[in-house]
Design a protein around this motif. Structure first.
Motif, PDB file in Angstrom:
ATOM      1  N   LYS A 494      12.216 -14.772  37.073  1.00 13.80           N
ATOM      2  CA  LYS A 494      11.283 -14.690  35.921  1.00 13.80           C
ATOM      3  C   LYS A 494      11.334 -13.305  35.307  1.00 13.80           C
ATOM      4  CE  LYS A 494       8.246 -18.363  35.662  1.00 13.80           C
ATOM      5  NZ  LYS A 494       8.009 -19.088  34.417  1.00 13.80           N
ATOM      6  N   LYS A 495      11.735 -13.276  34.044  1.00 15.40           N
ATOM      7  CA  LYS A 495      11.706 -12.024  33.287  1.00 15.40           C
ATOM      8  C   LYS A 495      10.485 -12.086  32.361  1.00 15.40           C
ATOM      9  CE  LYS A 495      15.829 -10.668  34.820  1.00 15.40           C
ATOM     10  NZ  LYS A 495      16.048  -9.447  35.577  1.00 15.40           N
ATOM     11  N   GLU A 496      10.214 -11.028  31.639  1.00 23.06           N
ATOM     12  CA  GLU A 496       9.026 -10.993  30.771  1.00 23.06           C
ATOM     13  C   GLU A 496       9.113 -12.005  29.624  1.00 23.06           C
ATOM     14  OE1 GLU A 496       6.427  -9.624  31.531  1.00 23.06           O
ATOM     15  OE2 GLU A 496       6.980  -8.057  32.943  1.00 23.06           O
ATOM     16  N   ASP A 497      10.315 -12.074  29.026  1.00 21.75           N
ATOM     17  CA  ASP A 497      10.432 -12.897  27.826  1.00 21.75           C
ATOM     18  C   ASP A 497      10.464 -14.383  28.181  1.00 21.75           C
ATOM     19  OD1 ASP A 497      12.787 -12.109  29.088  1.00 21.75           O
ATOM     20  OD2 ASP A 497      14.006 -12.927  27.457  1.00 21.75           O
ATOM     21  N   THR A 498       9.591 -15.159  27.564  1.00 15.91           N
ATOM     22  CA  THR A 498       9.574 -16.618  27.760  1.00 15.91           C
ATOM     23  C   THR A 498       9.718 -17.281  26.399  1.00 15.91           C
ATOM     24  OG1 THR A 498       7.151 -16.521  27.705  1.00 15.91           O
ATOM     25  CG2 THR A 498       8.174 -16.610  29.861  1.00 15.91           C
ATOM     26  N   ALA A 499      10.451 -18.373  26.400  1.00 14.13           N
ATOM     27  CA  ALA A 499      10.684 -19.093  25.133  1.00 14.13           C
ATOM     28  C   ALA A 499       9.388 -19.740  24.649  1.00 14.13           C
ATOM     29  CB  ALA A 499      11.752 -20.143  25.349  1.00 14.13           C
ATOM     30  N   ILE A 500       9.294 -19.942  23.315  1.00 12.77           N
ATOM     31  CA  ILE A 500       8.117 -20.594  22.716  1.00 12.77           C
ATOM     32  C   ILE A 500       8.441 -22.070  22.558  1.00 12.77           C
ATOM     33  CG2 ILE A 500       6.657 -20.695  20.652  1.00 12.77           C
ATOM     34  CD1 ILE A 500       7.479 -17.629  20.330  1.00 12.77           C
ATOM     35  N   SER A 501       7.493 -22.925  22.938  1.00 11.69           N
ATOM     36  CA  SER A 501       7.709 -24.368  22.867  1.00 11.69           C
ATOM     37  C   SER A 501       7.638 -24.874  21.436  1.00 11.69           C
ATOM     38  CB  SER A 501       6.655 -25.075  23.716  1.00 11.69           C
ATOM     39  OG  SER A 501       6.811 -26.466  23.600  1.00 11.69           O
ATOM     40  N   LYS A 502       8.544 -25.826  21.129  1.00 12.15           N
ATOM     41  CA  LYS A 502       8.526 -26.453  19.800  1.00 12.15           C
ATOM     42  C   LYS A 502       7.405 -27.497  19.691  1.00 12.15           C
ATOM     43  CE  LYS A 502      13.505 -25.991  18.920  1.00 12.15           C
ATOM     44  NZ  LYS A 502      14.779 -26.718  18.791  1.00 12.15           N
ATOM     45  N   LEU A 503       6.876 -27.880  20.878  1.00 12.57           N
ATOM     46  CA  LEU A 503       5.839 -28.925  20.888  1.00 12.57           C
ATOM     47  C   LEU A 503       4.454 -28.311  21.023  1.00 12.57           C
ATOM     48  CD1 LEU A 503       7.410 -31.601  23.301  1.00 12.57           C
ATOM     49  CD2 LEU A 503       7.756 -31.365  20.851  1.00 12.57           C
ATOM     50  N   SER A 504       3.507 -28.929  20.356  1.00 11.72           N
ATOM     51  CA  SER A 504       2.113 -28.485  20.487  1.00 11.72           C
ATOM     52  C   SER A 504       1.552 -28.994  21.815  1.00 11.72           C
ATOM     53  CB  SER A 504       1.266 -29.057  19.342  1.00 11.72           C
ATOM     54  OG  SER A 504       1.216 -30.481  19.491  1.00 11.72           O
ATOM     55  N   ASP A 505       0.397 -28.471  22.222  1.00 15.42           N
ATOM     56  CA  ASP A 505      -0.236 -28.902  23.474  1.00 15.42           C
ATOM     57  C   ASP A 505      -0.513 -30.397  23.453  1.00 15.42           C
ATOM     58  OD1 ASP A 505      -0.073 -26.362  24.366  1.00 15.42           O
ATOM     59  OD2 ASP A 505      -2.194 -25.857  24.099  1.00 15.42           O
ATOM     60  N   GLU A 506      -0.944 -30.900  22.295  1.00 17.15           N
ATOM     61  CA  GLU A 506      -1.253 -32.330  22.157  1.00 17.15           C
ATOM     62  C   GLU A 506       0.015 -33.170  22.361  1.00 17.15           C
ATOM     63  OE1 GLU A 506      -2.992 -35.226  18.704  1.00 17.15           O
ATOM     64  OE2 GLU A 506      -3.524 -33.094  18.556  1.00 17.15           O
ATOM     65  N   GLU A 507       1.127 -32.700  21.766  1.00 17.23           N
ATOM     66  CA  GLU A 507       2.399 -33.427  21.896  1.00 17.23           C
ATOM     67  C   GLU A 507       2.893 -33.404  23.350  1.00 17.23           C
ATOM     68  OE1 GLU A 507       4.766 -32.979  17.668  1.00 17.23           O
ATOM     69  OE2 GLU A 507       4.408 -31.143  18.812  1.00 17.23           O
ATOM     70  N   LYS A 508       2.667 -32.269  24.003  1.00 17.51           N
ATOM     71  CA  LYS A 508       3.080 -32.147  25.416  1.00 17.51           C
ATOM     72  C   LYS A 508       2.325 -33.154  26.283  1.00 17.51           C
ATOM     73  CE  LYS A 508       3.851 -27.192  25.406  1.00 17.51           C
ATOM     74  NZ  LYS A 508       3.391 -25.967  26.040  1.00 17.51           N
ATOM     75  N   ASP A 509       1.009 -33.248  26.073  1.00 18.45           N
ATOM     76  CA  ASP A 509       0.200 -34.188  26.866  1.00 18.45           C
ATOM     77  C   ASP A 509       0.668 -35.617  26.655  1.00 18.45           C
ATOM     78  OD1 ASP A 509      -1.268 -32.136  27.853  1.00 18.45           O
ATOM     79  OD2 ASP A 509      -2.970 -32.373  26.485  1.00 18.45           O
ATOM     80  N   LYS A 510       0.974 -35.922  25.378  1.00 15.15           N
ATOM     81  CA  LYS A 510       1.429 -37.289  25.061  1.00 15.15           C
ATOM     82  C   LYS A 510       2.768 -37.576  25.761  1.00 15.15           C
ATOM     83  CE  LYS A 510       2.673 -40.330  21.263  1.00 15.15           C
ATOM     84  NZ  LYS A 510       3.164 -40.414  19.878  1.00 15.15           N
TER      85      LYS A 510
END
Length: 629
Positions: A494-510
């Motif tokens: 684990k490095k500091e930089d993490t990618a940003i998700s293209k999906l919103s939290d709502e889309e992830k739950d679905k």
């Protein structure tokens, strides 16, 4: 002629000797040959200091089997005994010794683990004979003596006709011990116990072919003659100085020790110490395989060139019992149980010395010819890794030569490895992450993903590697071993930089809900949605390092795992929320197509992990063909 009664309080000690020592009755021959050897060596010493006015010459010990007469003769050319000495050493010392031995060990029974009943000496004859005769003449100018005893406390003693100094023992073999009247049985015992005795032992004769005389015709048979068949090697390699031996001598001795071994040993270690204890020997590192011969061809323990046992646990550190060779020491107590050995001071020192010698030899081999050492690493690593786990002093010394191979075939010591990977493989918490694979083929895609990031991947595939990693993690600061398939590569270090998700939290739950419907609530998979590089695979199956390692340690024993029962398989299903296919699954209009895409993606991940088998694999193949259509 005189007769008398042996002065022992046990009315008839002989049946007791026979009964108590019955399981070991073959050692009578070892004991009598040892006595004959002692008598011969004593004469050599007395002759050398001028006390014995006799020619020492080239004495031998002869063993003869008289099958018809049901007798075995053992003859030496040693110091012999006078009548007074026979009375003292045979009637008094030998039998009082027998009584004392029985008194000490009779309650322990045959299974007390007494290793090598040395010191049974002469009275062990009565384990196989119902009558014993001694015809002996001292090197002193005194008449020869003939002593006879029929297995009761009665004996007779008279003058004998014998010209030369030395002793002949005649055993009248009992009816239930007739196996000892077979030549092959006696030869087998002489080879087992007396193969390296310091005095030549003759057993019969053999025919030797001589060179043909000059001018002999081609079809004319070569002349032959009979020579004494000496069945032992009185000067084995371990009794010589290392400076007097060449590499071929060591190899030749290995073949002598283990005639059925056709592979050369990798290297040898010559042991030679006379203070604070006496120990000589040669240990060999064999090529370790899964062959049953590992158990059969073990280290042999000798005492003054007399074989004692090949069960050396308690004397040799446990991790070295996989080696082969010989240890000879007069300082190892033999008439004791194995539990006593563990606590014996001399034995502890011997065990430490052997550990140190092996470590020093490995270190010098590594320093003097690293390339050759690396080639042999796979054949010796199990011994070294086991030693690092079980012996603290060996662990400290092994730091210099223990190797950590990579999947690319490079070898590093821990110090070298640390320097090489420190910059790239230190995580955000300043912990050094050592990535490893245990199966290059099965973990190929994970290895490639790690290498693409510029990481080194170790190949650690021995059966005890889980235990070793645990030991290293607790010994060294801020390091952690992680198998390459334990998580997605970005999560492993684990490095500091993490990618940003293209999906919103709502889309992830679905999305998670849809996948759970297909995978099922009771599955072995824990679903994790993570934002990763879009080029990373859409579905990745990983096995958590901790759970998998605990399971491996449980399988190889130890690690405090005994109360945990059989641990189930547990996997993480990591879903890359930035992959195009994952977005497609989320936006698919029909439930049937969505289910098919999830199943197909999951099965591809299982396939790359080697988890897709049997009916499920067949179903996947059929479904794949349908999709191609």
């Amino acid at each position: 002629m005189a007769t008398g009664k042996i002065n022992v309080s046990v009315e008839n000690i002989f049946p007791l000797i026979k009964k108590f020592l019955y399981s070991d009755h073959e050692i009578f021959l070892r004991e009598l040959i040892s006595n004959a050897t002692d008598a011969t060596l004593k004469l050599k010493h007395l002759a050398s200091i001028g006390e014995a006015k006799v020619e020492y010459g080239d004495p031998i010990i002869e063993v003869k089997v008289d099958n018809k007469g049901k007798k075995i003769h053992i003859t030496d050319q040693g110091i012999g005994m006078t009548e007074e000495e026979v009375k003292k050493y045979i009637n008094e010392v030998a039998f009082s010794g027998a009584e004392e031995f029985l008194e000490k060990y009779k309650d322990a029974g045959k299974d007390a683990g007494i290793i090598g009943h040395f010191g049974l000496g002469f009275y062990s004859s009565f384990m196989v004979a119902d009558k014993v005769e001694i015809i002996t003449k001292s090197y002193k100018d005194e008449p020869a003596v003939h002593w006879t005893c029929d297995g009761s406390p009665e004996f007779t003693i008279k003058k004998a006709k014998k010209e030369d100094h030395g002793t002949e023992i005649i055993l009248h073999i009992a009816d239930d011990e007739k196996a000892f009247l077979e030549d092959h049985r006696i030869r087998e015992l002489l080879t087992k116990y007396n193969k390296f005795m310091p005095i030549p032992i003759k057993f019969g004769t053999r025919t030797e072919t001589l060179p043909k005389p000059e001018g002999a015709k081609e079809d004319e048979p070569a002349p032959t003659h009979e020579v004494d068949d000496i069945i032992n090697n009185p000067n084995p390699a371990w009794t010589k100085k290392p400076t007097d031996l060449k590499d071929e001598d060591y190899k030749s001795f290995y073949r002598e020790l283990y005639p059925m071994q056709f592979e050369e040993p990798l290297f040898h270690i010559h042991l030679n110490v006379d203070y604070p204890f006496n120990l000589t020997g040669i240990l060999y590192f064999p090529k370790l395989t899964n062959d049953i011969n590992i158990q059969k061809d073990r280290i042999q323990l000798y005492q003054n060139q007399v074989f004692v046992t090949d069960n050396v646990e308690g004397i040799v550190p446990e991790f070295l019992t996989m080696l082969r060779g010989v240890i000879d020491s007069p300082d190892i107590p033999l008439n004791v149980s194995r539990s006593y050995l563990q606590a014996d001071g001399a034995v502890k020192k011997i065990s430490s010395y052997i550990t140190k010698k092996v470590a020093d030899k490995l270190n010098s081999l590594f320093k003097n010819n690293r390339e050759d050492f690396e080639k042999k690493w796979n054949d010796i690593k199990v011994v070294i890794e086991y030693g690092m786990l079980s012996e603290e002093k060996f662990f400290e010394k092994a730091e210099k030569f223990a190797l950590y191979p990579t999947v690319d075939g490079n070898y590093f010591t821990f110090e070298e490895l640390e320097k090489k990977i420190k910059d790239a493989q230190t995580d955000k918490d300043d912990k050094l992450i050592l990535l490893y694979a245990s199966d290059q083929e099965a973990q190929h895609s994970y290895i490639e993903a790690a290498k693409a990031k510029g990481y080194e991947v170790l190949l650690m595939d021995s059966p005890i590697v889980s235990h070793l990693m645990q030991k290293l993690e607790t010994t060294k600061e801020k390091i952690s071993f992680t198998r390459v398939d334990a998580d997605h590569i970005d999560n492993l270090i684990k490095k500091e930089d993490t990618a940003i998700s293209k999906l919103s939290d709502e889309e992830k739950d679905k999305l998670k809900g849809e996948i759970e419907k297909v995978v099922g609530e009771k599955s072995a998979y824990t679903i994790q949605l993570e934002a990763m590089d879009s080029s990373a695979q859409p579905f990745i199956i990983t096995e958590p390092e901790f759970m998998r390692r605990m399971k491996e340690m449980q399988q190889t024993g130890g690690g405090g795992m005994l109360g945990m029962g059989n641990m189930p398989d547990m996997f993480n299903l990591i879903v890359n929320t930035n992959h195009e296919l994952v977005g497609q699954i989320l936006n698919t209009k029909t439930a049937k197509k969505r289910e098919r895409l999830i199943n197909q993606s999951l099965d591809l991940a299982r396939l790359s992990k080697g988890l897709l088998k049997g009916e499920e694999l067949t179903s996947f193949i059929n479904r794949s063909y349908e999709m191609i259509k």
